[in-house]
Design a protein around this motif. Structure first.
Motif, mmCIF file in Angstrom:
data_model
loop_
_atom_site.group_PDB
_atom_site.id
_atom_site.type_symbol
_atom_site.label_atom_id
_atom_site.label_comp_id
_atom_site.label_asym_id
_atom_site.label_seq_id
_atom_site.Cartn_x
_atom_site.Cartn_y
_atom_site.Cartn_z
ATOM 1 N N LYS A 1 0.829 -1.204 0.000
ATOM 2 C CA LYS A 1 0.000 0.000 0.000
ATOM 3 C C LYS A 1 0.862 1.252 0.000
ATOM 4 N N HIS A 2 1.989 1.173 0.670
ATOM 5 C CA HIS A 2 2.874 2.329 0.785
ATOM 6 C C HIS A 2 4.053 2.290 -0.163
ATOM 7 N N LEU A 3 3.968 1.430 -1.154
ATOM 8 C CA LEU A 3 5.055 1.344 -2.122
ATOM 9 C C LEU A 3 5.253 2.707 -2.787
ATOM 10 N N PRO A 4 6.460 3.262 -2.695
ATOM 11 C CA PRO A 4 6.703 4.622 -3.201
ATOM 12 C C PRO A 4 6.606 4.702 -4.724
ATOM 13 N N THR A 5 6.314 5.884 -5.202
ATOM 14 C CA THR A 5 6.332 6.124 -6.637
ATOM 15 C C THR A 5 7.622 6.831 -7.049
ATOM 16 N N ASP A 6 8.379 7.241 -6.030
ATOM 17 C CA ASP A 6 9.626 7.959 -6.278
ATOM 18 C C ASP A 6 10.686 7.023 -6.871
ATOM 19 N N LEU A 7 11.006 7.242 -8.142
ATOM 20 C CA LEU A 7 11.904 6.331 -8.839
ATOM 21 C C LEU A 7 13.345 6.416 -8.362
ATOM 22 N N SER A 8 13.658 7.414 -7.547
ATOM 23 C CA SER A 8 15.031 7.535 -7.064
ATOM 24 C C SER A 8 15.278 6.635 -5.852
ATOM 25 N N LEU A 9 14.205 6.104 -5.275
ATOM 26 C CA LEU A 9 14.358 5.222 -4.122
ATOM 27 C C LEU A 9 14.712 3.810 -4.592
ATOM 28 N N PRO A 10 15.337 3.028 -3.700
ATOM 29 C CA PRO A 10 15.737 1.672 -4.090
ATOM 30 C C PRO A 10 14.548 0.786 -4.469
ATOM 31 N N HIS A 11 13.411 1.056 -3.826
ATOM 32 C CA HIS A 11 12.222 0.271 -4.143
ATOM 33 C C HIS A 11 11.065 1.199 -4.480
ATOM 34 N N HIS A 12 10.445 0.956 -5.602
ATOM 35 C CA HIS A 12 9.301 1.772 -5.993
ATOM 36 C C HIS A 12 8.404 0.949 -6.903
ATOM 37 N N ASN A 13 7.284 1.515 -7.290
ATOM 38 C CA ASN A 13 6.297 0.711 -7.990
ATOM 39 C C ASN A 13 6.678 0.344 -9.418
ATOM 40 N N ALA A 14 7.840 0.798 -9.861
ATOM 41 C CA ALA A 14 8.285 0.410 -11.190
ATOM 42 C C ALA A 14 9.298 -0.726 -11.152
ATOM 43 N N ASN A 15 9.905 -0.970 -9.997
ATOM 44 C CA ASN A 15 10.861 -2.085 -9.940
ATOM 45 C C ASN A 15 10.466 -3.158 -8.927
ATOM 46 N N VAL A 16 9.337 -2.973 -8.256
ATOM 47 C CA VAL A 16 8.794 -4.012 -7.379
ATOM 48 C C VAL A 16 7.501 -4.520 -8.026
ATOM 49 N N PRO A 17 7.463 -5.770 -8.432
ATOM 50 C CA PRO A 17 6.280 -6.304 -9.137
ATOM 51 C C PRO A 17 5.113 -6.568 -8.197
ATOM 52 N N TRP A 18 4.569 -5.520 -7.662
ATOM 53 C CA TRP A 18 3.471 -5.587 -6.691
ATOM 54 C C TRP A 18 2.270 -6.344 -7.253
ATOM 55 N N GLN A 19 2.118 -6.327 -8.563
ATOM 56 C CA GLN A 19 0.941 -6.962 -9.139
ATOM 57 C C GLN A 19 0.984 -8.488 -9.014
ATOM 58 N N ARG A 20 2.164 -9.038 -8.681
ATOM 59 C CA ARG A 20 2.288 -10.494 -8.578
ATOM 60 C C ARG A 20 1.937 -11.016 -7.202
ATOM 61 N N VAL A 21 1.440 -10.163 -6.322
ATOM 62 C CA VAL A 21 1.055 -10.599 -4.979
ATOM 63 C C VAL A 21 -0.460 -10.516 -4.835
ATOM 64 N N ILE A 22 -1.061 -11.672 -4.548
ATOM 65 C CA ILE A 22 -2.515 -11.733 -4.379
ATOM 66 C C ILE A 22 -2.808 -12.471 -3.074
ATOM 67 N N ASN A 23 -4.067 -12.635 -2.719
ATOM 68 C CA ASN A 23 -4.343 -13.284 -1.440
ATOM 69 C C ASN A 23 -4.359 -14.809 -1.571
ATOM 70 N N SER A 24 -4.472 -15.477 -0.427
ATOM 71 C CA SER A 24 -4.297 -16.928 -0.389
ATOM 72 C C SER A 24 -5.405 -17.675 -1.122
ATOM 73 N N LYS A 25 -6.492 -16.996 -1.430
ATOM 74 C CA LYS A 25 -7.580 -17.638 -2.144
ATOM 75 C C LYS A 25 -7.391 -17.567 -3.653
ATOM 76 N N GLY A 26 -6.318 -16.949 -4.078
ATOM 77 C CA GLY A 26 -6.069 -16.823 -5.507
ATOM 78 C C GLY A 26 -6.827 -15.667 -6.122
ATOM 79 N N ILE A 27 -7.265 -14.738 -5.263
ATOM 80 C CA ILE A 27 -8.067 -13.593 -5.732
ATOM 81 C C ILE A 27 -7.294 -12.296 -5.502
ATOM 82 N N ILE A 28 -7.392 -11.389 -6.451
ATOM 83 C CA ILE A 28 -6.778 -10.075 -6.277
ATOM 84 C C ILE A 28 -7.583 -9.305 -5.241
ATOM 85 N N SER A 29 -6.904 -8.904 -4.166
ATOM 86 C CA SER A 29 -7.608 -8.198 -3.096
ATOM 87 C C SER A 29 -8.224 -6.911 -3.613
ATOM 88 N N PRO A 30 -9.526 -6.781 -3.479
ATOM 89 C CA PRO A 30 -10.200 -5.587 -3.979
ATOM 90 C C PRO A 30 -9.859 -4.347 -3.168
#
Length: 141
Positions: free
Chosen positions: A50-79
């Motif tokens: 939820k707090h994944l930064p958008t600032d590309l100068s940081l070591p971790h941000h939403n362009a280099n962390v594949p956040w979309q590959r994490v879903i819940n244990s039921k195999g559903i994308i958390s709404p």
DNA sequence: TCATTGACTAAAC
DNA sequence: GGTTTAGCCAATG
């Protein structure tokens, strides 16, 4: 951002672990928590994303962390209360070849037996020759 | 400060 | 099959 060093280390571990999810695969919040040694804290993994930064100068941000590959244990994308975010996530996964189906209730579902990634330890730790940590096997369907 | 919330999960009914 | 409960703890109000 994190208020303590320990929390900051947790964030760092979460982002690092997520970066090891292969292209075109998905895993669960709970599994990430186990991989980084805190099996009791899957919720905090969600908080990190939820707090994944958008600032590309940081070591971790939403362009280099594949956040979309994490879903819940039921195999559903958390709404997470707002369906548009899940739809965006579904589109990102489809873009890398993952089949995302939609239930009649509007939930975006992914087949773990086809796309699931549930290693017993992080590949990076395996490369360092650390002892495997034993988990119960993740169930598929 | 104190109370509530929540990108979660497993176990227990 | 499903619903509820307990645990988690940083972030938020």
């Amino acid at each position: 951002m994190a208020r303590t060093d320990e929390a900051e280390a947790f964030y760092y571990a979460v982002y690092n672990a997520i970066q090891e999810i292969p292209y075109g695969k998905v895993t669960s919040y709970g599994h990430i928590a186990r991989l980084i040694g805190t099996p009791q804290r899957p919720r905090q993994v969600g908080v990190c994303l939820k707090h994944l930064p958008t600032d590309l100068s940081l070591p971790h941000h939403n362009a280099n962390v594949p956040w979309q590959r994490v879903i819940n244990s039921k195999g559903i994308i958390s709404p997470r209360g707002h369906p548009s975010g899940a739809a965006h996530q579904a589109a990102a996964l489809r873009a890398e070849g993952v089949t995302v189906t939609q239930s009649n209730m509007g939930e975006f579902m992914i087949n773990f037996s086809e796309y699931g990634w549930f290693p017993k330890q992080l590949p990076s730790e395996e490369a360092e020759g650390l002892e495997p940590h034993v988990f119960t096997d993740e169930e598929d369907n």
